[in-house]
Design a protein around this motif. Sequence first.
Motif, PDB file in Angstrom:
ATOM      1  N   ARG A 258       1.620   9.328  -5.908  1.00 31.06           N
ATOM      2  CA  ARG A 258       2.029  10.710  -5.647  1.00 31.06           C
ATOM      3  C   ARG A 258       3.024  11.190  -6.701  1.00 31.06           C
ATOM      4  O   ARG A 258       2.922  12.306  -7.205  1.00 31.06           O
ATOM      5  CB  ARG A 258       2.659  10.819  -4.251  1.00 31.06           C
ATOM      6  CG  ARG A 258       1.634  11.057  -3.181  1.00 31.06           C
ATOM      7  CD  ARG A 258       2.279  11.440  -1.855  1.00 31.06           C
ATOM      8  NE  ARG A 258       1.494  10.882  -0.778  1.00 31.06           N
ATOM      9  CZ  ARG A 258       1.771   9.783  -0.102  1.00 31.06           C
ATOM     10  NH1 ARG A 258       2.870   9.115  -0.351  1.00 31.06           N
ATOM     11  NH2 ARG A 258       0.968   9.356   0.838  1.00 31.06           N
TER      12      ARG A 258
ATOM     13  N   ALA B 121       0.830  -1.202   0.000  1.00 37.75           N
ATOM     14  CA  ALA B 121       0.000   0.000   0.000  1.00 37.75           C
ATOM     15  C   ALA B 121       0.868   1.257   0.000  1.00 37.75           C
ATOM     16  O   ALA B 121       0.607   2.209  -0.737  1.00 37.75           O
ATOM     17  CB  ALA B 121      -0.934  -0.005   1.206  1.00 37.75           C
ATOM     18  N   ARG B 122       1.941   1.265   0.801  1.00 37.63           N
ATOM     19  CA  ARG B 122       2.849   2.426   0.842  1.00 37.63           C
ATOM     20  C   ARG B 122       3.541   2.620  -0.505  1.00 37.63           C
ATOM     21  O   ARG B 122       3.679   3.734  -0.983  1.00 37.63           O
ATOM     22  CB  ARG B 122       3.887   2.248   1.939  1.00 37.63           C
ATOM     23  CG  ARG B 122       3.307   2.422   3.312  1.00 37.63           C
ATOM     24  CD  ARG B 122       4.337   2.243   4.366  1.00 37.63           C
ATOM     25  NE  ARG B 122       3.657   2.093   5.649  1.00 37.63           N
ATOM     26  CZ  ARG B 122       4.217   2.326   6.793  1.00 37.63           C
ATOM     27  NH1 ARG B 122       5.476   2.692   6.849  1.00 37.63           N
ATOM     28  NH2 ARG B 122       3.552   2.173   7.900  1.00 37.63           N
TER      29      ARG B 122
ATOM     30  N   ASN C  16       0.986   4.026  -2.950  1.00 35.70           N
ATOM     31  CA  ASN C  16       0.720   5.438  -2.663  1.00 35.70           C
ATOM     32  C   ASN C  16       1.885   6.319  -3.114  1.00 35.70           C
ATOM     33  O   ASN C  16       1.685   7.402  -3.668  1.00 35.70           O
ATOM     34  CB  ASN C  16       0.451   5.658  -1.179  1.00 35.70           C
ATOM     35  CG  ASN C  16      -0.943   5.217  -0.784  1.00 35.70           C
ATOM     36  OD1 ASN C  16      -1.838   5.162  -1.620  1.00 35.70           O
ATOM     37  ND2 ASN C  16      -1.120   4.887   0.487  1.00 35.70           N
ATOM     38  N   LYS C  17       3.107   5.856  -2.894  1.00 37.13           N
ATOM     39  CA  LYS C  17       4.294   6.610  -3.308  1.00 37.13           C
ATOM     40  C   LYS C  17       4.309   6.769  -4.831  1.00 37.13           C
ATOM     41  O   LYS C  17       4.545   7.858  -5.359  1.00 37.13           O
ATOM     42  CB  LYS C  17       5.554   5.887  -2.841  1.00 37.13           C
ATOM     43  CG  LYS C  17       6.836   6.589  -3.203  1.00 37.13           C
ATOM     44  CD  LYS C  17       8.041   5.793  -2.750  1.00 37.13           C
ATOM     45  CE  LYS C  17       9.312   6.367  -3.340  1.00 37.13           C
ATOM     46  NZ  LYS C  17      10.453   5.490  -3.146  1.00 37.13           N
TER      47      LYS C  17
END
Length: 107
Positions: A20, A12-13, A16-17
Amino acid sequence: DKGFSIVDDASARELNKWLRESVEDAKGAKKTGKNLGPKTTAEKKFIVNVVRGMNSKVVGQITVTTKEGEKEIKDAALELVRKEGELKAGQDHKGITISKNIINIKA
């Protein structure tokens, strides 16, 4: 499969990175894209007519910058009419009206 799939915290991280970064890249491309084109000055075009009684004759077209005032626009139109021979050098006009992009000079 319908609905959302379950992702672990690390995935998930990472996702998301990546999102972005792709959004920032898209915003950066938009900002630089606007400045790449040639710089153009704002111009406005007018159609110039000479009116005698009920008769109207198209003389030509003038292009002026949007910064110029009404007096400069009228002077440019009058100069065009004189150059085309519709008004003689000493002859005066009865009035100049501007409506949207059409200039009427009453002779």
